[in-house]
Design an enzyme around this catalytic site. Structure first.
Site, short mmCIF file in Angstrom:
data_model
loop_
_atom_site.label_atom_id
_atom_site.label_comp_id
_atom_site.label_asym_id
_atom_site.label_seq_id
_atom_site.Cartn_x
_atom_site.Cartn_y
_atom_site.Cartn_z
CB CYS A 257 -2.34 5.10 7.93
SG CYS A 257 -4.02 4.44 7.90
CB CYS B 238 -3.81 0.82 11.91
SG CYS B 238 -4.69 1.32 10.40
NE ARG C 229 -0.38 7.74 0.30
CZ ARG C 229 -1.52 7.28 0.78
NH1 ARG C 229 -1.89 7.63 2.01
NH2 ARG C 229 -2.30 6.50 0.07
CB CYS D 37 -4.44 4.46 12.23
SG CYS D 37 -2.78 4.40 11.50
NE ARG E 134 -7.21 -7.69 4.38
CZ ARG E 134 -7.53 -8.01 3.13
NH1 ARG E 134 -8.58 -8.80 2.92
NH2 ARG E 134 -6.84 -7.55 2.11
CB THR F 290 -0.92 0.04 1.24
OG1 THR F 290 -0.12 0.05 2.43
CG2 THR F 290 -1.84 -1.17 1.25
#
Length: 505
Positions: free
Chosen positions: A63, A36, A61, A66, A39, A28
């Protein structure tokens, strides 16, 4: 912690580890806090980083779900007395913003190149990247908590230009400052620019790990110097001298509100000093501690178990100004808390008027030069007064320099040669200035009273509480609390500023 211990923590979404490490997911391109709600990624796609700066440098970068920058910091910077831990304490205090990497390296006794190599090896990022991550975190806090103008936030966070601010926010958070501001609800916080000046007032929420024992407010309140400090069981306010000017702030704890917020209200501050103020307030209230980990170790000692159960989440008070803390420690040697407060109140007359007065606080704690010139205000034994004037003169002349970047051994080497300074004083300063977690003041009268007060298993374990290591400083706080609850405790020949006072934690 090894890889699999960390992986189990993120799989459990355990908030206790937020801020202690960061989880980057290759598929990601983002990094998260351990709790967080997304999943849990496959272990093969995960890389753990000690700092958010290391994740930034690796191309990840933050999230947006969260918000990994919106968490308490890591307690490791106090536990670690190595170069990395010392450097992080100074970076958090804004040394790079004020003095650059060269100034940071000089304070630690290394060349900039050596320091860069050490920090990359230990933390995964160099000093500039670590400072940049801190600026991004401060900027995010101000963006989502206040209506400050973007340009003001840029300079308050330590950026050199608005363009640098915009680029960093975009790179770290993947959105513009305006878009980042829109992600958070308003909390009623605000700012106010003083007419004709650069001082700003604001209100911010201070994140911390639960549980939180508010006894630290009582600890500060019984030591508060009128005109400089004011404290209650749930609030603390004071004036403070910072590199670019004076400030006045108040911290309040609301146990009756959901989330039990800690709120920082800054009456006035030069924007350039805001990162240093935030860092020092967090140090004062020990907000980056991991109380569950500390309590688990302390509760295993049957002498401390009942105190830990009664006051979970006890904090160790830090120091807003290292030089001030040494003065207070020297004044308070071998006398009660009340007597030390009286002596310091007399000494406070040497302090300068504050440029940010309000709420009955109108003076600054005397600077070393002012103390050196005010020996006539000191009461008590002549030798103590002479020792204090000697130390103040050395600090004012630059011959005695110490602070958040020292380790315990280095601090001892600097302070023990001073007349009137012994192991107790060094230990007390190490606890409060460095946040050193494993100091045990065995000869402290209140510690001995606390051991007697707790009683349970007094002879079952070692007298130096080594079973509580590496958290013996917190064991000391529990013993002081127990001593304070004694109905008629009296100081002995080695009593200190920690001799019991009614209601002291």
């Amino acid at each position: 912690m090894d890889f699999w211990q960390r992986y189990r923590a993120i799989d459990a979404r355990d908030p206790r580890f937020d801020g202690q490490f960061y989880t980057a997911v290759r598929t990601t391109g983002i990094y998260c806090r351990p709790s967080c709600p997304a999943r849990t990624p496959k272990a093969s796609n995960v890389t753990f980083y000690e700092t958010s700066a290391a994740a930034h440098d690796a191309g990840y970068r933050a999230c947006k779900r969260c918000l990994p920058e919106a968490v308490p910091g890591t307690p490791a910077w106090n536990v670690r007395q190595d170069i990395a831990g010392r450097a992080m304490r100074l970076i958090n205090d804004g040394v790079i913003n004020r003095d650059g990497v060269e100034g940071l390296a000089a304070r630690l006794g290394y060349s900039p190149r050596q320091l860069n190599r050490i920090l990359i090896q230990e933390l995964g990022a160099g000093p500039l990247s670590l400072a940049r991550a801190g600026r991004a975190q401060t900027a995010r806090t101000l963006l989502v908590s206040t209506p400050m103008k973007l340009a003001d936030i840029a300079f308050a966070a330590g950026f050199n230009s608005v363009r640098q601010f915009n680029d960093t926010i975009a790179e770290v958070f993947g959105m513009t400052p305006t878009a980042l501001r829109a992600t958070a609800p308003r909390h009623g916080a605000g700012t106010h620019r003083k007419d004709g000046g650069s001082s700003t007032s604001l209100v911010l929420s201070l994140p911390y790990r639960e549980p939180f024992d508010p006894g630290i407010f009582s600890f500060l309140a019984v030591r508060a110097i009128p005109g400089i400090e004011e404290g209650t069981a749930t609030s603390y306010a004071r004036t403070l001298r910072l590199p670019h000017g004076d400030t006045r702030f108040r911290v309040e704890y609301d146990d009756g509100t959901r989330g039990r917020p800690l709120t920082l209200t800054v009456g006035a501050v030069d924007l350039r000093d805001l990162p240093a103020l935030l860092s020092r307030v967090r140090r004062l209230f020990d907000l980056d501690a991991d109380p569950e980990a500390i309590d688990a170790v302390l509760a295993a000692d049957n002498r401390l178990a009942s105190s830990v159960a009664q006051a979970p989440g006890m904090r160790m008070p830090g120091a807003l100004d290292p030089q001030e803390l040494l003065v207070r420690a020297m004044v308070g040697q071998q006398i009660t808390v009340a007597a030390a407060r009286t002596a310091l109140t007399q000494l406070a007359a040497a302090g300068s008027p504050s440029n940010a007065p309000g709420d009955g606080l109108d003076r600054l704690f005397p600077a070393p030069a002012e103390i050196a010139a005010a020996g006539h205000l000191l009461r008590g034994p002549r030798r103590r007064s002479e020792s204090l004037v000697h130390a103040a003169t050395a600090m004012a002349g630059g011959r005695l320099e110490f602070g958040y970047g020292d380790d315990v051994a280095g601090l001892s080497a600097k302070l023990l040669p001073l007349p009137g300074v012994g192991p107790w004083t060094v230990g007390y300063v190490a606890m409060r200035v460095l946040g050193a977690p494993d100091i045990f003041l065995a000869n402290d009268a209140a510690v001995r009273n606390g051991i007697r007060a707790l009683g349970n298993g007094e002879h079952a374990s070692s007298p130096d509480f080594r079973e509580a290591s590496p958290w013996r400083s917190y064991a000391t706080m529990h013993l002081w609390r127990a001593a304070a609850l004694l109905p008629a405790a009296r100081p002995g020949p080695t009593s200190t500023t920690t001799v019991p006072a009614k209601g002291m934690p």
